[in-house]
Write a protein that holds these residues in place. Structure first.
Motif, PDB file in Angstrom:
ATOM      1  N   HIS A 196      70.780  58.849  -7.501  1.00  6.07           N
ATOM      2  CA  HIS A 196      71.809  58.519  -8.505  1.00  6.07           C
ATOM      3  C   HIS A 196      71.306  57.431  -9.460  1.00  6.07           C
ATOM      4  O   HIS A 196      71.586  57.480 -10.664  1.00  6.07           O
ATOM      5  CB  HIS A 196      73.099  58.073  -7.806  1.00  6.07           C
ATOM      6  CG  HIS A 196      73.829  59.221  -7.194  1.00  6.07           C
ATOM      7  ND1 HIS A 196      74.798  59.940  -7.860  1.00  6.07           N
ATOM      8  CD2 HIS A 196      73.713  59.804  -5.974  1.00  6.07           C
ATOM      9  CE1 HIS A 196      75.242  60.903  -7.095  1.00  6.07           C
ATOM     10  NE2 HIS A 196      74.609  60.851  -5.927  1.00  6.07           N
ATOM     11  N   ALA A 197      70.595  56.444  -8.926  1.00  3.29           N
ATOM     12  CA  ALA A 197      70.118  55.334  -9.772  1.00  3.29           C
ATOM     13  C   ALA A 197      69.157  55.852 -10.848  1.00  3.29           C
ATOM     14  O   ALA A 197      69.191  55.401 -11.994  1.00  3.29           O
ATOM     15  CB  ALA A 197      69.448  54.276  -8.907  1.00  3.29           C
ATOM     16  N   ARG A 198      68.315  56.821 -10.487  1.00  5.21           N
ATOM     17  CA  ARG A 198      67.384  57.399 -11.469  1.00  5.21           C
ATOM     18  C   ARG A 198      68.166  58.064 -12.606  1.00  5.21           C
ATOM     19  O   ARG A 198      67.839  57.898 -13.773  1.00  5.21           O
ATOM     20  CB  ARG A 198      66.485  58.449 -10.796  1.00  5.21           C
ATOM     21  CG  ARG A 198      65.243  57.852 -10.154  1.00  5.21           C
ATOM     22  CD  ARG A 198      64.240  58.940  -9.774  1.00  5.21           C
ATOM     23  NE  ARG A 198      64.705  59.748  -8.657  1.00  5.21           N
ATOM     24  CZ  ARG A 198      64.500  59.448  -7.376  1.00  5.21           C
ATOM     25  NH1 ARG A 198      63.815  58.363  -7.051  1.00  5.21           N
ATOM     26  NH2 ARG A 198      64.953  60.213  -6.412  1.00  5.21           N
ATOM     27  N   ALA A 199      69.224  58.808 -12.244  1.00  3.86           N
ATOM     28  CA  ALA A 199      70.028  59.488 -13.267  1.00  3.86           C
ATOM     29  C   ALA A 199      70.703  58.463 -14.179  1.00  3.86           C
ATOM     30  O   ALA A 199      70.743  58.628 -15.403  1.00  3.86           O
ATOM     31  CB  ALA A 199      71.077  60.375 -12.593  1.00  3.86           C
ATOM     32  N   VAL A 200      71.229  57.387 -13.586  1.00  9.82           N
ATOM     33  CA  VAL A 200      71.883  56.338 -14.381  1.00  9.82           C
ATOM     34  C   VAL A 200      70.872  55.715 -15.343  1.00  9.82           C
ATOM     35  O   VAL A 200      71.144  55.569 -16.545  1.00  9.82           O
ATOM     36  CB  VAL A 200      72.517  55.265 -13.462  1.00  9.82           C
ATOM     37  CG1 VAL A 200      72.927  54.023 -14.248  1.00  9.82           C
ATOM     38  CG2 VAL A 200      73.717  55.858 -12.713  1.00  9.82           C
ATOM     39  N   CYS A 201      69.702  55.364 -14.838  1.00  5.23           N
ATOM     40  CA  CYS A 201      68.691  54.707 -15.692  1.00  5.23           C
ATOM     41  C   CYS A 201      68.309  55.586 -16.878  1.00  5.23           C
ATOM     42  O   CYS A 201      68.068  55.085 -17.970  1.00  5.23           O
ATOM     43  CB  CYS A 201      67.451  54.347 -14.878  1.00  5.23           C
ATOM     44  SG  CYS A 201      67.748  52.964 -13.764  1.00  5.23           S
ATOM     45  N   ARG A 202      68.293  56.910 -16.662  1.00  2.19           N
ATOM     46  CA  ARG A 202      67.940  57.810 -17.773  1.00  2.19           C
ATOM     47  C   ARG A 202      68.996  57.757 -18.882  1.00  2.19           C
ATOM     48  O   ARG A 202      68.703  58.049 -20.029  1.00  2.19           O
ATOM     49  CB  ARG A 202      67.775  59.254 -17.263  1.00  2.19           C
ATOM     50  CG  ARG A 202      66.478  59.470 -16.482  1.00  2.19           C
ATOM     51  CD  ARG A 202      66.171  60.958 -16.289  1.00  2.19           C
ATOM     52  NE  ARG A 202      67.019  61.575 -15.276  1.00  2.19           N
ATOM     53  CZ  ARG A 202      66.715  61.661 -13.972  1.00  2.19           C
ATOM     54  NH1 ARG A 202      65.578  61.161 -13.534  1.00  2.19           N
ATOM     55  NH2 ARG A 202      67.550  62.230 -13.126  1.00  2.19           N
ATOM     56  N   GLY A 203      70.228  57.341 -18.538  1.00  2.00           N
ATOM     57  CA  GLY A 203      71.305  57.344 -19.539  1.00  2.00           C
ATOM     58  C   GLY A 203      71.534  56.002 -20.215  1.00  2.00           C
ATOM     59  O   GLY A 203      72.364  55.904 -21.115  1.00  2.00           O
ATOM     60  N   VAL A 204      70.836  54.948 -19.778  1.00  2.00           N
ATOM     61  CA  VAL A 204      71.142  53.589 -20.270  1.00  2.00           C
ATOM     62  C   VAL A 204      70.082  53.088 -21.242  1.00  2.00           C
ATOM     63  O   VAL A 204      68.887  53.174 -20.967  1.00  2.00           O
ATOM     64  CB  VAL A 204      71.263  52.610 -19.074  1.00  2.00           C
ATOM     65  CG1 VAL A 204      71.447  51.176 -19.547  1.00  2.00           C
ATOM     66  CG2 VAL A 204      72.445  53.015 -18.187  1.00  2.00           C
ATOM     67  N   LYS A 205      70.573  52.536 -22.374  1.00  3.80           N
ATOM     68  CA  LYS A 205      69.642  51.955 -23.351  1.00  3.80           C
ATOM     69  C   LYS A 205      69.767  50.436 -23.407  1.00  3.80           C
ATOM     70  O   LYS A 205      68.790  49.742 -23.623  1.00  3.80           O
ATOM     71  CB  LYS A 205      69.956  52.512 -24.742  1.00  3.80           C
ATOM     72  CG  LYS A 205      69.631  53.972 -24.932  1.00  3.80           C
ATOM     73  CD  LYS A 205      69.592  54.305 -26.445  1.00  3.80           C
ATOM     74  CE  LYS A 205      69.072  55.692 -26.708  1.00  3.80           C
ATOM     75  NZ  LYS A 205      70.103  56.708 -26.599  1.00  3.80           N
TER      76      LYS A 205
END
Ligand code: KIV
Length: 260
Positions: free
Chosen positions: A67-76
């Motif tokens: 889940h953390a990987r998916a979140v990081c992909r969405g955050v700028k």
């Protein structure tokens, strides 16, 4: 500009409230980040709100990192902090180092959050920060101790309040860059906030913390159950149920799809 831990400390000094929300996937992370939230927590509450577990206890590090990987992909812009799941850091500082290292290296989060402020945990925080891993603390109601504490408010007596204050001080001295204060009396949270030089982030801890965090599923009205201190700003369970019902009706009545 991306948020960093030094900025959080400056905001405390300037009395600029810090806005924190949880996220558990790419889409939610993108939306929360674009709305200007300062810190995104990949909280282990995702065990309950996303994976359907009864508590946070069964969550594994691999599930969390997915889940953390998916979140990081969405955050700028926001600072991304990831909870270390139950028993992936309490055994020893070495275990904590291994788990936190995986969160930073494999998922790309900028910091980890650990629950508890007893002396052994403060030592672990000191060892993590010594090798450059930023740590957010978490005291008061710590959901990973649910089997011991339940979901009850903590720090209600003078003695219990003093213990939580001392834990917060120990975490600050160990190098934590911020501390979550969960479900404690507002006057205790205000006292801790005054004593510490690092920011306090409250949840069910009154209005005098340096910032506030809520579980995004509660804010959006997606949770099946939510704590009494949470606030929903929309009822997405109802919105989704109505949308799905309308789609289903349209398919059955051949209103959707139309010819064009
Ligand atoms: O897991 C979580 O979402 C949390 C917040 C409630 C602070 O730890």
């Amino acid at each position: 500009m991306a948020v960093n831990i030094q900025q959080l400390q400056q905001w405390k000094q300037k009395k600029r409230q810090i806005v924190v929300l949880t996220a558990w996937d790419y889409a939610i992370a993108q939306l929360v980040d674009a709305a200007g939230v300062d810190v995104i927590l990949v909280g282990d509450s995702l065990a309950m709100v996303t994976l359907g577990y009864e508590t946070t206890l069964p969550l594994t590090l691999d599930e969390m990192l997915h889940h953390a990987r998916a979140v990081c992909r969405g955050v700028k812009r926001a600072l991304v902090v990831c909870d270390l799941p139950f028993l992936t850091y309490q055994e020893s500082p070495q275990q904590a180092m291994h788990s936190a290292g995986r969160a930073l290296k494999e998922a790309g989060v900028q910091a980890v959050k650990l629950e508890g402020g007893h002396p052994a945990m403060a030592q672990t925080v000191a060892q993590l920060t010594a090798v450059g891993i930023p740590v957010m603390g978490h005291v008061g109601l710590t959901p990973q101790s649910v089997r011991l504490l339940g979901f009850r408010q903590q720090g209600k007596t003078e003695e219990a309040g003093e213990r939580i204050l001392q834990e917060a001080i120990a975490l600050e001295q160990a190098g934590a860059f911020a501390i979550v204060l969960e479900h404690i009396p507002a006057d205790l949270a205000a006292r801790i906030t005054q004593k510490l030089t690092i920011p306090t982030i409250g949840i069910g801890a009154g209005a005098d913390c340096d910032g506030q965090v809520l579980v995004t599923a509660d804010v959006l009205g997606l949770s099946e159950h939510q704590p009494p201190f949470a606030k929903s700003y929309v009822n997405l369970r109802q919105v989704i149920a109505e949308a799905v019902q309308t789609y289903s009706n349209e398919v059955k009545s051949r209103q959707f799809p139309t010819k064009d």
